[in-house]
Write an enzyme that holds these catalytic residues in place. Structure first.
Site, PDB file in Angstrom:
ATOM      1  N   ARG A  46      16.761  44.359   4.311  1.00  0.00           N
ATOM      2  CA  ARG A  46      17.031  45.806   4.414  1.00  0.00           C
ATOM      3  C   ARG A  46      16.946  46.240   5.872  1.00  0.00           C
ATOM      4  O   ARG A  46      17.675  47.111   6.326  1.00  0.00           O
ATOM      5  CB  ARG A  46      16.096  46.640   3.524  1.00  0.00           C
ATOM      6  CG  ARG A  46      16.261  48.134   3.746  1.00  0.00           C
ATOM      7  CD  ARG A  46      15.844  49.026   2.573  1.00  0.00           C
ATOM      8  NE  ARG A  46      14.668  48.567   1.860  1.00  0.00           N
ATOM      9  CZ  ARG A  46      13.420  48.609   2.336  1.00  0.00           C
ATOM     10  NH1 ARG A  46      13.170  49.115   3.535  1.00  0.00           N
ATOM     11  NH2 ARG A  46      12.415  48.148   1.614  1.00  0.00           N
ATOM     12  N   TYR A  98      37.469  64.722   3.785  1.00  0.00           N
ATOM     13  CA  TYR A  98      37.443  63.835   2.630  1.00  0.00           C
ATOM     14  C   TYR A  98      36.641  64.522   1.511  1.00  0.00           C
ATOM     15  O   TYR A  98      35.551  65.071   1.776  1.00  0.00           O
ATOM     16  CB  TYR A  98      36.778  62.515   3.036  1.00  0.00           C
ATOM     17  CG  TYR A  98      36.564  61.571   1.894  1.00  0.00           C
ATOM     18  CD1 TYR A  98      37.648  60.961   1.270  1.00  0.00           C
ATOM     19  CD2 TYR A  98      35.292  61.296   1.430  1.00  0.00           C
ATOM     20  CE1 TYR A  98      37.442  60.098   0.209  1.00  0.00           C
ATOM     21  CE2 TYR A  98      35.092  60.431   0.367  1.00  0.00           C
ATOM     22  CZ  TYR A  98      36.173  59.841  -0.237  1.00  0.00           C
ATOM     23  OH  TYR A  98      35.975  58.989  -1.285  1.00  0.00           O
ATOM     24  N   LYS A 195      38.265  51.119   4.060  1.00  0.00           N
ATOM     25  CA  LYS A 195      39.677  51.404   4.300  1.00  0.00           C
ATOM     26  C   LYS A 195      40.235  50.405   5.330  1.00  0.00           C
ATOM     27  O   LYS A 195      40.253  49.226   5.057  1.00  0.00           O
ATOM     28  CB  LYS A 195      39.819  52.861   4.726  1.00  0.00           C
ATOM     29  CG  LYS A 195      39.008  53.851   3.858  1.00  0.00           C
ATOM     30  CD  LYS A 195      39.466  53.943   2.425  1.00  0.00           C
ATOM     31  CE  LYS A 195      38.494  54.699   1.519  1.00  0.00           C
ATOM     32  NZ  LYS A 195      38.103  56.030   1.946  1.00  0.00           N
TER      33      LYS A 195
HETATM   34  C1  LIG Z   1      37.031  56.942   1.713  1.00  0.00           C
HETATM   35  C2  LIG Z   1      36.614  57.878   2.772  1.00  0.00           C
HETATM   36  C3  LIG Z   1      35.256  58.227   2.943  1.00  0.00           C
HETATM   37  C4  LIG Z   1      34.166  57.728   2.025  1.00  0.00           C
HETATM   38  O1  LIG Z   1      33.975  56.370   2.154  1.00  0.00           O
HETATM   39  P1  LIG Z   1      33.469  55.399   0.947  1.00  0.00           P
HETATM   40  O2  LIG Z   1      33.531  54.062   1.559  1.00  0.00           O
HETATM   41  O3  LIG Z   1      34.433  55.615  -0.191  1.00  0.00           O
HETATM   42  O4  LIG Z   1      32.103  55.860   0.590  1.00  0.00           O
HETATM   43  C5  LIG Z   1      34.950  59.086   3.979  1.00  0.00           C
HETATM   44  N1  LIG Z   1      35.897  59.574   4.814  1.00  0.00           N
HETATM   45  C6  LIG Z   1      37.207  59.269   4.674  1.00  0.00           C
HETATM   46  C7  LIG Z   1      38.202  59.841   5.613  1.00  0.00           C
HETATM   47  C8  LIG Z   1      37.603  58.415   3.653  1.00  0.00           C
HETATM   48  O5  LIG Z   1      38.904  58.140   3.507  1.00  0.00           O
END
Ligand SMILES: *Cc1c(COP(=O)(O)O)cnc(C)c1O
Length: 381
Positions: A46, A98, A195
């Site tokens: 952790r 988001y 992403k």
């Molecule tokens: C997907 C996304 C998030 C959140 O991220 P997770 O990995 O789904 O928790 C935050 N900001 C943007 C712009 C995103 O596309």
């Protein structure tokens, strides 16, 4: 070192015990000590794990920071920034965010006594007017999800610096290939590494990168004390993704631009939201703030204004997959109002322009001819 080299080598060392070129997946929770408190720097995963460290060093390198932290999701990264705040503090955030970030701010942290103001951060007069001695954080997304609105990072950084306010930028859409917020004066860069950084739709992960070492320590403490860390297997996957980030982004940008241009001339399409189009109201800012292209995210609306047209399009695409998320090698299509942004109340959605005929595309790196043909066919009926 230039970016394309950093993406592959930044912060990396061959494994000292075997020479392994890729860091091993240290699938372990704990580390042997030779005497109580005497250890190699690793005690418990952790706090730190060597595979995560390798990723964190890569993150710091590509964002031109000094410290990277890897989280179990993008929202866990954002959540850790919020742990720097106390009841009574105020946050000024971009008005187009988001959906999950908006949900966390308004439905979790508002109950902890933190006040949020949502504004268009391009309106620097409004930003200045909202700042008071309780303001502790400015939160920006640029380009925004899903309306591809930009905000001027340097202009906001100038204000936050003069007032000693932390400034965080969600850099998920642009990635450091196109935009490096720390270079432009931001204090914290946040990523949903799920992403583009991961890039293959096979992992949920998040990241923070900072330049200031004491801020890095505070964030690491909050992460360690509350536990939203990324496991070694997932750290390995994100690190592997980063090694091709520059090549993937190059193609995402080329394909994104072509899809945007195709949609812009289509008789059924009303507005195309893409910073690489001259018609984008902030095209000049995009050219100044982003280098090497404008990304793979494209949103559009229909001339009819009909939700049914958006749904029919989304049911008919074949190369594009109808799914939430973005930034992977494969093309995805999404209906923000019904899917990714359903957590934003309808009146608020309408106010910011997330209409029922809005479609968001994550343009992947397939052959552009197949993508255009798919869009053409799905728009035809
Ligand atoms: C997907 C996304 C998030 C959140 O991220 P997770 O990995 O789904 O928790 C935050 N900001 C943007 C712009 C995103 O596309």
């Amino acid at each position: 070192m230039k970016f394309n080299t950093k993406a592959i080598h930044g912060g990396q060392h061959h494994d000292p015990s075997t020479g392994a070129v890729m860091p091993p997946v240290y699938q372990t929770s704990t580390f042997a000590q030779t005497s109580p408190g005497v250890h190699t720097g690793y005690e418990y995963s952790r706090a730190a794990n060597p595979t995560r460290t390798a990723l964190e060093n890569a993150l710091a390198s590509i964002e031109n920071g000094t410290r990277g932290l890897a989280f179990s999701s993008g929202l866990a990264a954002t959540d850790t920034v919020m742990k720097l705040l106390k009841p009574g503090d105020e946050v000024i955030a971009m008005d187009d965010l988001y959906g999950g970030t908006y949900r966390m701010f308004t439905r979790i942290y508002a109950d902890y006594g933190i006040t949020f103001h949502f504004v268009d951060l391009n309106d620097t007069e409004k930003l200045k007017a909202l700042i008071n001695d309780k303001t502790k954080l400015v939160w920006m997304e640029t380009p925004t999800n899903p309306l591809m609105k930009l905000a001027d990072i340097s202009a906001v950084a100038e204000i936050t610096k003069s007032k000693n306010i932390l400034f965080a930028v969600d850099n998920t859409f642009a990635t450091p290939y196109l935009q490096r917020p720390l270079d432009l004066g931001a204090d914290i860069v946040m990523h949903s590494a799920t992403k583009y950084l991961g890039g293959h739709s096979d992992v949920i992960a998040g990241a923070l990168v900072v330049r200031d070492e004491s801020l890095g320590e505070k964030l690491h403490f909050a992460q360690f004390a509350t536990g939203g860390t990324l496991g070694p297997q997932d750290s390995y996957l994100v690190l592997r993704g980063i090694k091709t980030l520059h090549i993937r982004m190059e193609r995402h940008c080329l394909n994104g631009q072509k899809v945007a241009e195709y949609l812009a001339q289509h008789p059924k399409v009303a507005t195309v939201f893409y910073p690489g189009l001259e018609s984008h109201p902030q095209h000049e800012l995009a050219k100044r703030q982003m280098q090497g292209g404008f990304g793979g995210m494209v949103s559009f609306t229909f001339k009819s204004g009909e939700k049914a047209d958006a749904i029919s399009f989304l049911e008919n695409v074949k190369v594009f997959t109808l799914a939430e998320s973005l930034g992977g090698v494969e093309s995805l299509a999404n209906h923000p109002a019904l899917m990714t942004h359903a957590s934003i109340p309808e009146p608020k959605r309408k106010e910011i322009g997330i209409t029922d005929d809005l479609v968001r595309l994550s343009v992947g790196i397939e052959d552009i001819d197949d993508l255009i043909e798919d869009i053409e066919t799905a728009l035809a009926p």
